[in-house]
Design a protein around this motif. Structure first.
Motif, PDB file in Angstrom:
ATOM      1  N   ASP A 152      28.421  36.686  92.351  1.00  0.00           N
ATOM      2  CA  ASP A 152      27.218  35.887  92.212  1.00  0.00           C
ATOM      3  C   ASP A 152      26.371  36.386  91.037  1.00  0.00           C
ATOM      4  O   ASP A 152      25.876  35.595  90.233  1.00  0.00           O
ATOM      5  CB  ASP A 152      26.426  35.998  93.524  1.00  0.00           C
ATOM      6  CG  ASP A 152      25.537  34.803  93.750  1.00  0.00           C
ATOM      7  OD1 ASP A 152      26.022  33.675  93.515  1.00  0.00           O
ATOM      8  OD2 ASP A 152      24.374  34.993  94.134  1.00  0.00           O
TER       9      ASP A 152
ATOM     10  N   ALA B 274      31.433  39.089  96.925  1.00  0.00           N
ATOM     11  CA  ALA B 274      30.736  37.817  96.759  1.00  0.00           C
ATOM     12  C   ALA B 274      29.379  38.044  96.084  1.00  0.00           C
ATOM     13  O   ALA B 274      28.976  37.272  95.219  1.00  0.00           O
ATOM     14  CB  ALA B 274      30.554  37.131  98.109  1.00  0.00           C
TER      15      ALA B 274
ATOM     16  N   PHE C 128      45.636  26.210  87.021  1.00  0.00           N
ATOM     17  CA  PHE C 128      45.614  26.177  88.483  1.00  0.00           C
ATOM     18  C   PHE C 128      46.160  24.875  89.054  1.00  0.00           C
ATOM     19  O   PHE C 128      46.756  24.879  90.117  1.00  0.00           O
ATOM     20  CB  PHE C 128      44.191  26.431  89.008  1.00  0.00           C
ATOM     21  CG  PHE C 128      43.842  27.892  89.076  1.00  0.00           C
ATOM     22  CD1 PHE C 128      43.694  28.638  87.921  1.00  0.00           C
ATOM     23  CD2 PHE C 128      43.678  28.526  90.292  1.00  0.00           C
ATOM     24  CE1 PHE C 128      43.395  29.982  87.965  1.00  0.00           C
ATOM     25  CE2 PHE C 128      43.375  29.872  90.359  1.00  0.00           C
ATOM     26  CZ  PHE C 128      43.233  30.598  89.192  1.00  0.00           C
ATOM     27  N   ASP C 129      45.934  23.768  88.354  1.00  0.00           N
ATOM     28  CA  ASP C 129      46.378  22.486  88.911  1.00  0.00           C
ATOM     29  C   ASP C 129      47.773  22.088  88.444  1.00  0.00           C
ATOM     30  O   ASP C 129      48.510  21.438  89.172  1.00  0.00           O
ATOM     31  CB  ASP C 129      45.372  21.379  88.571  1.00  0.00           C
ATOM     32  CG  ASP C 129      44.033  21.623  89.248  1.00  0.00           C
ATOM     33  OD1 ASP C 129      43.989  22.491  90.141  1.00  0.00           O
ATOM     34  OD2 ASP C 129      43.046  20.970  88.884  1.00  0.00           O
TER      35      ASP C 129
ATOM     36  N   LEU D 174      43.414  35.845  91.781  1.00  0.00           N
ATOM     37  CA  LEU D 174      43.284  34.497  91.232  1.00  0.00           C
ATOM     38  C   LEU D 174      42.031  33.801  91.744  1.00  0.00           C
ATOM     39  O   LEU D 174      41.461  32.949  91.075  1.00  0.00           O
ATOM     40  CB  LEU D 174      44.523  33.668  91.586  1.00  0.00           C
ATOM     41  CG  LEU D 174      45.818  34.119  90.901  1.00  0.00           C
ATOM     42  CD1 LEU D 174      47.009  33.413  91.513  1.00  0.00           C
ATOM     43  CD2 LEU D 174      45.759  33.838  89.420  1.00  0.00           C
ATOM     44  N   GLY D 175      41.584  34.175  92.938  1.00  0.00           N
ATOM     45  CA  GLY D 175      40.368  33.595  93.493  1.00  0.00           C
ATOM     46  C   GLY D 175      39.160  33.939  92.637  1.00  0.00           C
ATOM     47  O   GLY D 175      38.309  33.090  92.373  1.00  0.00           O
TER      48      GLY D 175
ATOM     49  N   HIS E 130      43.637  40.868  89.117  1.00  0.00           N
ATOM     50  CA  HIS E 130      44.864  40.351  89.700  1.00  0.00           C
ATOM     51  C   HIS E 130      44.523  39.273  90.725  1.00  0.00           C
ATOM     52  O   HIS E 130      45.395  38.652  91.285  1.00  0.00           O
ATOM     53  CB  HIS E 130      45.645  41.476  90.378  1.00  0.00           C
ATOM     54  CG  HIS E 130      44.967  41.968  91.615  1.00  0.00           C
ATOM     55  ND1 HIS E 130      43.919  42.854  91.566  1.00  0.00           N
ATOM     56  CD2 HIS E 130      45.136  41.651  92.900  1.00  0.00           C
ATOM     57  CE1 HIS E 130      43.492  43.067  92.801  1.00  0.00           C
ATOM     58  NE2 HIS E 130      44.219  42.353  93.632  1.00  0.00           N
TER      59      HIS E 130
ATOM     60  N   ALA F  22      39.232  31.838  89.502  1.00  0.00           N
ATOM     61  CA  ALA F  22      38.836  30.449  89.758  1.00  0.00           C
ATOM     62  C   ALA F  22      37.327  30.343  89.886  1.00  0.00           C
ATOM     63  O   ALA F  22      36.725  29.322  89.546  1.00  0.00           O
ATOM     64  CB  ALA F  22      39.508  29.938  91.031  1.00  0.00           C
ATOM     65  N   GLU F  23      36.721  31.392  90.376  1.00  0.00           N
ATOM     66  CA  GLU F  23      35.291  31.401  90.612  1.00  0.00           C
ATOM     67  C   GLU F  23      34.488  31.448  89.311  1.00  0.00           C
ATOM     68  O   GLU F  23      33.453  30.832  89.193  1.00  0.00           O
ATOM     69  CB  GLU F  23      34.978  32.643  91.453  1.00  0.00           C
ATOM     70  CG  GLU F  23      33.613  32.699  92.015  1.00  0.00           C
ATOM     71  CD  GLU F  23      33.541  31.968  93.336  1.00  0.00           C
ATOM     72  OE1 GLU F  23      32.445  31.894  93.841  1.00  0.00           O
ATOM     73  OE2 GLU F  23      34.548  31.471  93.865  1.00  0.00           O
TER      74      GLU F  23
ATOM     75  N   THR G 135      46.425  31.813 101.678  1.00  0.00           N
ATOM     76  CA  THR G 135      45.019  31.432 101.561  1.00  0.00           C
ATOM     77  C   THR G 135      44.496  31.090 102.946  1.00  0.00           C
ATOM     78  O   THR G 135      45.251  31.060 103.914  1.00  0.00           O
ATOM     79  CB  THR G 135      44.830  30.207 100.645  1.00  0.00           C
ATOM     80  OG1 THR G 135      45.412  29.087 101.299  1.00  0.00           O
ATOM     81  CG2 THR G 135      45.471  30.425  99.301  1.00  0.00           C
TER      82      THR G 135
ATOM     83  N   LEU H 299      41.255  26.623  82.938  1.00  0.00           N
ATOM     84  CA  LEU H 299      41.401  26.932  84.357  1.00  0.00           C
ATOM     85  C   LEU H 299      42.104  25.795  85.087  1.00  0.00           C
ATOM     86  O   LEU H 299      43.004  25.995  85.894  1.00  0.00           O
ATOM     87  CB  LEU H 299      40.015  27.178  84.960  1.00  0.00           C
ATOM     88  CG  LEU H 299      39.999  27.565  86.427  1.00  0.00           C
ATOM     89  CD1 LEU H 299      40.399  29.009  86.582  1.00  0.00           C
ATOM     90  CD2 LEU H 299      38.637  27.346  87.037  1.00  0.00           C
ATOM     91  N   LYS H 300      41.688  24.575  84.763  1.00  0.00           N
ATOM     92  CA  LYS H 300      42.244  23.407  85.431  1.00  0.00           C
ATOM     93  C   LYS H 300      43.738  23.272  85.165  1.00  0.00           C
ATOM     94  O   LYS H 300      44.525  23.031  86.077  1.00  0.00           O
ATOM     95  CB  LYS H 300      41.508  22.148  84.949  1.00  0.00           C
ATOM     96  CG  LYS H 300      40.885  21.400  86.100  1.00  0.00           C
ATOM     97  CD  LYS H 300      40.196  20.141  85.694  1.00  0.00           C
ATOM     98  CE  LYS H 300      40.446  19.043  86.724  1.00  0.00           C
ATOM     99  NZ  LYS H 300      40.574  19.476  88.098  1.00  0.00           N
TER     100      LYS H 300
END
Lengths: 325, 330
Positions: free
Chosen positions: A196, A192, A243-244, A215-216, A213, A219-220, A260, A239-240
C-alpha cells in the motif's frame, strides 16, 4: 528517453581458474519515467544480479561480459566509482530483501537515515536533516516519528524495519527505486501494508523496478513485466499481455503452478525439475529440458527475442515469427 | 477407539513460556504461545493450520508431539491420553513412529556429514521398522523412488541436493517409520514456486498411497487452502476459526480471516476488491490484549470486544468462529 535501459547486457562469474561462466545473457529492457517494472523469476534466475548490476554492487567474482546499462543516458558500467557514489542512494536507490540485516544495529534509526541525506547534501543544517528524516518516516506510515528517531533497529518489528528501509531509500527522491523482494520476509497482512505504501509512493517517485518471485505482488504494483529464466529474459511486455496472454511455456507454467484462493483442488500443473545452476546451462534454450513443448531446435539454438504483439516480446522457438528487437 | 471418532483430539491445550525476570520481586510473566486450543483431527483428512509468524502454529505442533512440555490440556490419540507422551516405553516407540513431523528447513534438518541413505535407515532401525540394516536399505531405496528421487541418491550427501530434493528426503525420512499422521511445518515455504507445486502434488499422492492424515502448517493461505480439507486459523495463540476450505470466503468468516484473504495479492489483472488493510503488527504474546485477541487490529471492533473474550460459535455446520458478530440472527 527511458530512465533506464539495459542493452544486450551479459555478465557471468569467474571461477578460481579464471574461467567465466555466463549467467545473464543478452538482457534488454527499459523503464520509463513514472513506470513500474516487475522482474520475476525463481531463485537462481539472475533477478538480483540484474538489480545489483545497475547499482554496480556486484560481488567480486562477477564479470561484466558485454552490453550497456544506461541510466539518465549514461552508461553506468563505464562510470568511475566516484561518479557512482554520487548517484547511488541519491538518483538511484535500492530496498533490500532482508530488513533484519540491512540496518546497523548500533546506530539509531535517525542517524542512519540522516546519513543518507548528509552524504549527498553536505551543507544541510542538522535541523533540516532532522525535519526531513521525520517527514520521510511519516510518509511511510511510521507514527510518532520524532520519538522513534532515537530508537535502535531492534526496537522495530520486521514490517517497521522495512518501512525504515523504504524511508531511507526515498529520502533523496530517487529517479529510480529498485526493490529487491521487499515483502518476501514479511507476513501477508504486513506485506499488504508495505504494498500500500509503495503504491502511494509510485505517484511521486520516478521509476520503480520491482524484483520478486511473487506474481501477485507484480500484478498489484507493476505496469510492465520481464520474466527471467536462468539469466535470460524469456518474455516481457505489459502486465496485461503477460498475465492474460502469456506465451512462453515457462511463464505459462509459472502462472499455473501457483495455488490461488480461487483455484480448484485438482493436481497442480507443476513444471518438472528445477532451475539449472550456472554450470548446467544447455547450448540452446535454457528452459528446454523442463519444457513440455521442447523441440529439437530448442536444444541447439538460442531462441531470439522477437516482438510478437504490441509491446510483447518473447524468446521461444514456438513463436519464430516477429520483428527482431 | 470408537469407530468414526477422531484420530487425534486436542483439548484446551495451553503452552506458556516463562519470561526471564529482570528484577527479583517481579511477578513471573509468560509468553502465551498457545492458549486453550481444542480441535479434532479425523482419519484421512488434511487439517491446515494457518496464521502469521508468532501466532503459535509451530508451538502447537511441537506440544502435540511432546517436543515441548505442555502447560495444561490433553492430547488424545486413538482414544488414549498421550499428553507429553506419558505412556509406557513400549507404547512410546509406537507413538514416535505413528506421529511424525516434517520440518520447515530442509537445509538445516539434515546432518551434512551423513549420507542421506543412512540418515533414513537410522530411524527405521531405531524404531524397529526394519529387522536389520539390509532390510532398511532396501526399504529406503524403494521410498526414495516413490518420492521421485533415484535410488542412487542413497550414497550422496545432503549438499549434493537442491532445496526441492532435500524436502523430498525429509519426507522420506518421515515416511520411513510408517507414520499415520504427518505434521508438516511450513514444508513448502522455502521452495520456489515451480518446485512447491511438485512437492504439493507429491504430498497429495502420498496421502492416497500410504493412507496418511496430515496436519499442514503454513502462513500462505492459498497453499493451505489448496492442500487442506479443513482449516484452523490461529492468531496470537488462540484459534480464531475452524472452517472447511470453501467456507473461508463466507460472509460469516472471522474478521481476521477476511483480512488475511483480502491481503493476498492475487496474480491476475482482474479488478480487485477494496482491500482490508490491518493496522499495526501482531501484538506481543507476553501481554495479550484483554477481551478478543484480535481487538486491537480488528476493523469491526466494538467496545465490548476490548473487555470480554468472545466464545466459539458454530455459524454454519462445521464452521466455528470466535466472534459474536458473525453468528447472525441479530
Amino acid at each position: 528517453m527511458p530512465l533506464v535501459e539495459f542493452h544486450n547486457y551479459s555478465m557471468g562469474f569467474k571461477d578460481d581458474d579464471g574461467n567465466v561462466s555466463n549467467l545473464i545473457d543478452n538482457l534488454s529492457f527499459s523503464i520509463d519515467e513514472g513506470k513500474a517494472l516487475g522482474v520475476v523469476g525463481e531463485s537462481g534466475c539472475g533477478k538480483s544480479m540484474t538489480s545489483l548490476s545497475l547499482m554496480r554492487l556486484l560481488p567480486d567474482a562477477a564479470v561484466v561480459q558485454s552490453g550497456k546499462i544506461l541510466f539518465d543516458g549514461k552508461n553506468v558500467l563505464e562510470m568511475s566509482e566516484k561518479e557512482m557514489e554520487v548517484i547511488r542512494g541519491n538518483r538511484l536507490s535500492m530496498i533490500f530483501q532482508e530488513p533484519m540485516t540491512s540496518l546497523n544495529p548500533v546506530l539509531t534509526i535517525g542517524n542512519q537515515i540522516g546519513e543518507c541525506l548528509l552524504l549527498h547534501h553536505p551543507d544541510l543544517a542538522p535541523d533540516e536533516i532532522r525535519a526531513r528524516t521525520i517527514r520521510s518516516l511519516e510518509s511511510v506510515g511510521i507514527n510518532n516519528a520524532e520519538a522513534r528517531l532515537s530508537q535502535y533497529p531492534h526496537e522495530f518489528s520486521g514490517g517497521m524495519r522495512q518501512r525504515v528501509m523504504i524511508a531511507m531509500a526515498i529520502i533523496n527522491h530517487p529517479a529510480l527505486l529498485i526493490a529487491d523482494e521487499p515483502t518476501t520476509a514479511l507476513d501477508v497482512t504486513i506485506q499488504a501494508q508495505i504494498l500500500d505504501i509503495m503504491k502511494g509512493l509510485k505517484g511521486d517517485s520516478g521509476g520503480l523496478m520491482m524484483v520478486t518471485h511473487n506474481l501477485g505482488v507484480v500484478a498489484e504494483i507493476c505496469e510492465e513485466v520481464v520474466v527471467m529464466y536462468a539469466g535470460r529474459a524469456v518474455e516481457r511486455g505489459t502486465l496485461k499481455a503477460i498475465f492474460d496472454e502469456p506465451l512462453h511455456p515457462y511463464t505459462i507454467g509459472l502462472m499455473s503452478s501457483i495455488p490461488t484462493m480461487t483455484s480448484d483442488k485438482s493436481e497442480l500443473p507443476a513444471i518438472p525439475g528445477s532451475v539449472p545452476t550456472i554450470y548446467d546451462f544447455g547450448k540452446g534454450c535454457r528452459f528446454a529440458d523442463r519444457c513440455s513443448k521442447c523441440m529439437e531446435r530448442c536444444m541447439r539454438e538460442v531462441p531470439k527475442s522477437l516482438l510478437v504483439g504490441k509491446d510483447h516480446i518473447v524468446a521461444c522457438w514456438l513463436y519464430p515469427e516477429g520483428e527482431v528487437v | 477407539m470408537e469407530k468414526g471418532g477422531p484420530l487425534l483430539k486436542v483439548e484446551h491445550l495451553t503452552k506458556l513460556f516463562p519470561v526471564k525476570k529482570t528484577r527479583f520481586f517481579e511477578e513471573q510473566r509468560h509468553v502465551h504461545a498457545v492458549e486453550d486450543v481444542s480441535f479434532e483431527l479425523y482419519e484421512g483428512e488434511t487439517l491446515g493450520i494457518v496464521g502469521e509468524s508468532g501466532s503459535g502454529k509451530s508451538t502447537l505442533a511441537r506440544a502435540i508431539l511432546a517436543l515441548t512440555k505442555v502447560t495444561s490440556g490433553t492430547v488424545i490419540y486413538r482414544g488414549e491420553d498421550i499428553t507429553d507422551f506419558r505412556v509406557p516405553p513400549a507404547k512410546r516407540k509406537l507413538l514416535h513412529s505413528e506421529l511424525q513431523m516434517i520440518f520447515q528447513d530442509p537445509y538445516a534438518s539434515l546432518n551434512p556429514k551423513i549420507k542421506i541413505g543412512e540418515a533414513i535407515c537410522e530411524p527405521m532401525l531405531a524404531n524397529g521398522q526394519a529387522r536389520n540394516h539390509d532390510e532398511a536399505v532396501k526399504k529406503t531405496r524403494h521410498l526414495l523412488e516413490i518420492v521421485g528421487l533415484r535410488a542412487e541418491c542413497f550414497d550422496r550427501f545432503p549438499h549434493e541436493f537442491s532445496g526441492g530434493q532435500r524436502q523430498r528426503i525429509g519426507i522420506v525420512r518421515a515416511l520411513a517409520v510408517n507414520p499415520r499422521v504427518l505434521f508438516c511445518d511450513e514444508s513448502v515455504s522455502a521452495l520456489d514456486v515451480s518446485v512447491q507445486a511438485q512437492v504439493l502434488n507429491l504430498f497429495n499422492a502420498l496421502k492416497k498411497e500410504f493412507n496418511l492424515t496430515y496436519v499442514f502448517i503454513g502462513h500462505d493461505l492459498a497453499v493451505i487452502r489448496y492442500i487442506s480439507d479443513r482449516i484452523l486459523v490461529m492468531y496470537l495463540g488462540k484459534v480464531m476459526e475452524i472452517a472447511r476450505y470453501d467456507q473461508l470466503f463466507s460472509d460469516r468468516a472471522h474478521p481476521y480471516t477476511k483480512a488475511l484473504v483480502s491481503a493476498i495479492p492475487e496474480p491476475s489483472t482482474a479488478a480487485r476488491k477494496e482491500r482490508i488493510i490491518l493496522e499495526g503488527d501482531i501484538p506481543s504474546a507476553v501481554n495479550p490484549p484483554e477481551g478478543c485477541r484480535f481487538c486491537q487490529r480488528c476493523f469491526m471492533a466494538r467496545p465490548e470486544c476490548f473487555e470480554v473474550e468472545p466464545d466459539f460459535y458454530e455459524v454454519e455446520p462445521g464452521h466455528f468462529v470466535r466472534c459474536p458478530y458473525m453468528k447472525g440472527g441479530e
